[in-house]
Design an enzyme around this catalytic site. Structure first.
Site, PDB file in Angstrom:
ATOM      1  N   GLU A  51      32.743  73.138 103.129  1.00  0.00           N
ATOM      2  CA  GLU A  51      32.524  73.637 104.497  1.00  0.00           C
ATOM      3  C   GLU A  51      31.795  72.594 105.344  1.00  0.00           C
ATOM      4  O   GLU A  51      32.107  72.404 106.514  1.00  0.00           O
ATOM      5  CB  GLU A  51      31.745  74.955 104.462  1.00  0.00           C
ATOM      6  CG  GLU A  51      32.571  76.109 103.894  1.00  0.00           C
ATOM      7  CD  GLU A  51      31.989  77.478 104.203  1.00  0.00           C
ATOM      8  OE1 GLU A  51      30.772  77.649 104.059  1.00  0.00           O
ATOM      9  OE2 GLU A  51      32.769  78.374 104.596  1.00  0.00           O
ATOM     10  N   ALA A  83      26.232  85.825  99.788  1.00  0.00           N
ATOM     11  CA  ALA A  83      25.661  86.762 100.765  1.00  0.00           C
ATOM     12  C   ALA A  83      26.332  88.119 100.613  1.00  0.00           C
ATOM     13  O   ALA A  83      25.688  89.173 100.744  1.00  0.00           O
ATOM     14  CB  ALA A  83      25.882  86.216 102.171  1.00  0.00           C
ATOM     15  N   GLN A  84      27.629  88.083 100.338  1.00  0.00           N
ATOM     16  CA  GLN A  84      28.379  89.329 100.165  1.00  0.00           C
ATOM     17  C   GLN A  84      27.712  90.225  99.109  1.00  0.00           C
ATOM     18  O   GLN A  84      27.494  91.417  99.324  1.00  0.00           O
ATOM     19  CB  GLN A  84      29.814  88.959  99.730  1.00  0.00           C
ATOM     20  CG  GLN A  84      30.707  90.131  99.536  1.00  0.00           C
ATOM     21  CD  GLN A  84      32.150  89.734  99.184  1.00  0.00           C
ATOM     22  OE1 GLN A  84      32.990  90.583  99.076  1.00  0.00           O
ATOM     23  NE2 GLN A  84      32.441  88.472  99.000  1.00  0.00           N
ATOM     24  N   ASN A  90       7.919  86.808 104.952  1.00  0.00           N
ATOM     25  CA  ASN A  90       8.857  85.678 105.015  1.00  0.00           C
ATOM     26  C   ASN A  90       8.120  84.451 105.544  1.00  0.00           C
ATOM     27  O   ASN A  90       7.212  84.567 106.359  1.00  0.00           O
ATOM     28  CB  ASN A  90      10.026  86.021 105.946  1.00  0.00           C
ATOM     29  CG  ASN A  90      11.183  85.056 105.791  1.00  0.00           C
ATOM     30  OD1 ASN A  90      11.784  84.959 104.717  1.00  0.00           O
ATOM     31  ND2 ASN A  90      11.501  84.327 106.840  1.00  0.00           N
ATOM     32  N   GLY A 128      10.882  87.811 101.227  1.00  0.00           N
ATOM     33  CA  GLY A 128      12.047  87.054 101.686  1.00  0.00           C
ATOM     34  C   GLY A 128      12.874  87.855 102.674  1.00  0.00           C
ATOM     35  O   GLY A 128      13.253  88.988 102.403  1.00  0.00           O
TER      36      GLY A 128
END
Ligand SMILES: Cc1cc2nc3c(=O)[nH]c(=O)nc-3n(C[C@H](O)[C@H](O)[C@H](O)COP(=O)(O)OP(=O)(O)OC[C@H]3O[C@@H](n4cnc5c(N)ncnc54)[C@H](O)[C@@H]3O)c2cc1C
Length: 404
Positions: free
Chosen positions: A172, A316-317, A38, A11
């Site tokens: 969002e 993601a953080q 990937n 990935g």
């Protein structure tokens, strides 16, 4: 001749890319063979996908060729789809390249939409999960506008857009839709009042768990742009004609976008790992329990916030932070060290964009609203690009105009 130890990374999302990048900097050419697998030859920024889904940003802005970002002298890239992990044989089965052996494995295959077993979601709803999926959503929305005026009978369901789930992704996306819809109305000669954007949420609030004052700000702003919230409103079924609510009410719509959360990659369950909502509850050093040579990263990993005894939401953080620990620990194992680093997330804050140069967020203990929050969001996006590819990548792919 004895082959070099092989590190296989599955990935190329935030976790996989950053681990590959860290390892390529930390290891010498002869220390190990690093392979990154990937399914596409590009890396995309999942956190931006709500924008191309609505059509406010071209999808090419969110992606970059993997071989243009990683050091291909040190990391071999294989474009292929992972089908199964055979941990007992230390092998991974790929769709096109067959079996691949490893000495150390890093699993960063990301997530899949959580349907909660609700009938019809998989068949009838769209999801914001990849470049391919958001391209389809954008095209479909535009097709609905094009079809509306081209038909003798006016189908209101063509212009009713249902976003299921008012968590971060849903909000969002709704924010971007409020920017895009007026443009489409103009382009297709359709009155804005004909278009409905519905945000449907089962929980008693939008953005559950977020600061109530910021949630109110977001909801008021989005309502002022024409979004209708249906809160405490579980969806019972998604059909080809729309959604059926728990109350039995049916809302007709040709566009249902499903954003009610994610579960870990189904490859983990298929490969026999023990999971919770598709995620592996990792050891403190990010290894899968009972597997000394397998690290799990990003949305595939479940880590517990001990203060509230609940899992951290996958972000993601956290994936980026985990890559530092995983790369360090893989290197430690390679050099024979038993001292592995323990991972502790350092949550710097959370910012959600609302479209139109607006956002809300908490950074440290400070609440941010409006354009200052939107600027912070761009800084966060650019920071990731900087960590991955330095200034050149920020210049090539970043959101450089911070104040618009
Ligand atoms: C619209 C949206 C907005 C978000 N906003 C934020 C935000 O503001 N802040 C934040 O911190 N987080 C945000 N998130 C969450 C964040 O995007 C994820 O937590 C993050 O992407 C996880 O990183 P990852 O490396 O685990 O997986 P991903 O980044 O999803 O990468 C997984 C990779 O694995 C590849 N892959 C999957 N299956 C296979 C297979 N079988 N074979 C080969 N390759 C495969 C995929 O193509 C992909 O490249 C957002 C998510 C969405 C959808």
């Amino acid at each position: 001749m004895k082959r070099k130890p092989r590190i296989l990374i599955l990935g190329a999302g935030y976790g996989g890319m950053m681990t590959a990048s860290r390892l390529s900097k930390q290891l010498g050419y002869n220390d190990a063979e690093i392979i990154l697998v990937n399914k596409h030859n590009y890396h995309y920024q999942t956190t931006w996908l709500h924008e191309p889904a609505a059509g406010t940003l071209h999808h090419d802005r969110t992606r970059m060729r993997i071989d243009s970002v990683i050091d291909t002298n040190k990391v071999k890239f294989i474009k292929d789809v992972v089908q199964e992990i055979k941990a007992s044989d230390k092998k991974v089965i790929l769709e096109g390249h067959g079996e691949l052996e490893y000495d150390y494995l890093v699993i960063g295959l990301g997530s899949e939409p959580e349907t909660f077993g609700i009938p019809g979601v998989e068949e009838n709803a769209f999801s914001i999960r990849s470049v391919n999926s958001v391209r389809q959503i954008r095209e479909h929305i535009e097709y609905m506008f094009a079809s509306y005026n081209n038909s003798e009978i006016k189908h209101d369901d063509y212009l009713t857009f249902i976003v299921a789930g008012a968590g971060f992704t849903g909000i969002e996306f709704v924010g971007e839709l409020t920017e895009r819809i007026p443009e489409l109305c103009k382009e297709y000669d359709i009155d804005r009042s004909k278009v409905k954007i519905l945000s449907v949420e089962a929980a008693p609030t939008a953005l559950p768990g977020f600061d109530p004052e910021l949630v109110e700000y977001a909801m008021n702003l989005l309502e002022s742009r024409g979004v209708e919230f249906k809160i405490s409103t579980p969806i019972k079924e998604v059909t080809k004609d729309g959604v059926i609510l728990a109350t039995g009410e049916e809302i007709k719509s040709k566009t249902v976008v499903w954003t009610t959360g994610v579960r870990g990659s189904s490859i983990l369950d298929k490969s026999g790992f023990e999971t919770m909502r598709g995620r592996i509850k990792v050891e403190k050093d990010m290894r899968a329990p009972g597997h000394e040579d397998i690290f799990i990263i990003g949305d595939c990993a479940l880590i517990i916030n001990e203060e509230i005894n609940r899992p951290y939401p996958p972000t993601a953080q956290i994936a980026i932070q985990q890559s530092y620990t995983v790369a360090k620990n893989v290197k430690a194992l390679l050099t024979g060290s038993k001292e592995l680093e323990e991972f502790t997330p350092d949550i710097k804050g959370t910012v959600a964009s609302l479209g139109g140069g607006e956002a809300i967020g908490i950074v440290g203990t400070k609440k941010l609203y409006g354009s200052s929050a939107a600027t912070m969001k761009k800084i966060i996006d650019n920071r990731y690009l900087f960590l991955l590819g330095g200034i050149p990548l920020v210049v090539k792919k970043g959101k450089l105009n911070l104040f618009s």
